[in-house]
Motif scaffolding. Structure first.
Motif, PDB file in Angstrom:
ATOM      1  N   ALA A  96       0.847  -1.194   0.000  1.00  0.00           N
ATOM      2  CA  ALA A  96       0.000   0.000   0.000  1.00  0.00           C
ATOM      3  C   ALA A  96       0.877   1.237   0.000  1.00  0.00           C
ATOM      4  N   GLY A  97       0.461   2.257  -0.767  1.00  0.00           N
ATOM      5  CA  GLY A  97       1.116   3.550  -0.730  1.00  0.00           C
ATOM      6  C   GLY A  97       2.106   3.775  -1.858  1.00  0.00           C
ATOM      7  N   PRO A  98       2.385   5.049  -2.150  1.00  0.00           N
ATOM      8  CA  PRO A  98       3.257   5.398  -3.276  1.00  0.00           C
ATOM      9  C   PRO A  98       4.728   5.076  -3.056  1.00  0.00           C
ATOM     10  N   LEU A  99       5.138   4.847  -1.809  1.00  0.00           N
ATOM     11  CA  LEU A  99       6.545   4.549  -1.515  1.00  0.00           C
ATOM     12  C   LEU A  99       6.752   3.074  -1.182  1.00  0.00           C
ATOM     13  N   ALA A 100       5.837   2.241  -1.676  1.00  0.00           N
ATOM     14  CA  ALA A 100       5.905   0.812  -1.356  1.00  0.00           C
ATOM     15  C   ALA A 100       7.166   0.151  -1.910  1.00  0.00           C
ATOM     16  N   ASP A 101       7.715   0.668  -3.012  1.00  0.00           N
ATOM     17  CA  ASP A 101       8.935   0.058  -3.553  1.00  0.00           C
ATOM     18  C   ASP A 101      10.087   0.183  -2.558  1.00  0.00           C
ATOM     19  N   GLY A 102      10.195   1.345  -1.919  1.00  0.00           N
ATOM     20  CA  GLY A 102      11.235   1.508  -0.904  1.00  0.00           C
ATOM     21  C   GLY A 102      10.983   0.628   0.300  1.00  0.00           C
ATOM     22  N   ALA A 103       9.707   0.483   0.670  1.00  0.00           N
ATOM     23  CA  ALA A 103       9.352  -0.402   1.782  1.00  0.00           C
ATOM     24  C   ALA A 103       9.706  -1.850   1.441  1.00  0.00           C
TER      25      ALA A 103
END
Length: 203
Positions: A96-103
């Motif tokens: 979930a969310g726009p920064l999921a790749d970093g997560a």
């Protein structure tokens, strides 16, 4: 189970605050292993920042998965009490969310034990003042101590001046404290307290 989360933190201090906030909001035990991870700039022009990861104990896995799934369903609204609404999540197949790749990068590094700066871990609060290497290894989850630019590990009786700030890293699959020589034949953690707040220095 490794939870990755990301609010685009620009400093290590911000990321550490987020890490503790999320752990508390999810009711995780105080000795849950939590890390910060440098996320480089991406091809789309996203700025470098610091993401986080937490090892979720099996006993808490179901409730944490439900919280993250609720966050996915809520499309970014604040569904976990006390956690900022702009946090992106990755837990297993849930994203979930726009920064999921970093997560996801943070979760993958932690799970593989190939990267990440370990902020929370069993025994951290016992590493204060000056302790011997053998005591440090015996009291905490840290598995190895290395001295920068030295081919040999320090002996168990070598004193470590902790400055109450011990942040190991994952290295070769082991939780490793990187140390440097200090006055009086002692060693000290290579990361000093309150480092300059620039995440780009911690790739």
């Amino acid at each position: 189970m490794i939870l990755g989360f990301n609010a685009g933190s620009r400093t290590l201090q911000q990321a550490e605050h987020l890490l503790h906030t999320v752990a508390q909001a999810l009711g995780l035990p105080g000795d849950a292993i939590g890390c910060t991870h440098f996320v480089p700039a991406d091809a789309a022009g996203g700025d470098p920042h610091v993401a986080c990861s937490l090892a979720v104990p099996q006993s808490a896995a179901e409730s944490v998965a439900e919280s993250v799934a609720a966050s996915v369903a809520a499309s970014g609204s604040e569904s976990v009490a006390g956690v900022p609404a702009d946090v992106s999540w990755v837990l297993g197949e849930h994203r979930a969310g726009p920064l999921a790749d970093g997560a996801a990068l943070a979760a993958a590094e932690h799970e593989a034990r190939r990267g990440g700066r370990v902020v929370a871990y069993p025994g951290r609060d016992l590493l204060t003042g000056t302790v011997r290497v053998g005591e440090l290894l015996g009291r905490s989850a840290i598995e190895r101590v290395v001295v920068l630019a030295s081919p040999d590990p320090p002996g168990d009786d070598v004193l470590v001046a902790t400055a109450d700030h011990v942040r190991p890293v994952w290295r070769d699959g082991l939780m490793t404290l990187q140390a440097m020589p200090a006055a009086g034949g002692r060693i000290a953690p290579a990361e000093v307290p309150n480092p300059t707040p620039c995440c780009a220095d911690h790739a």
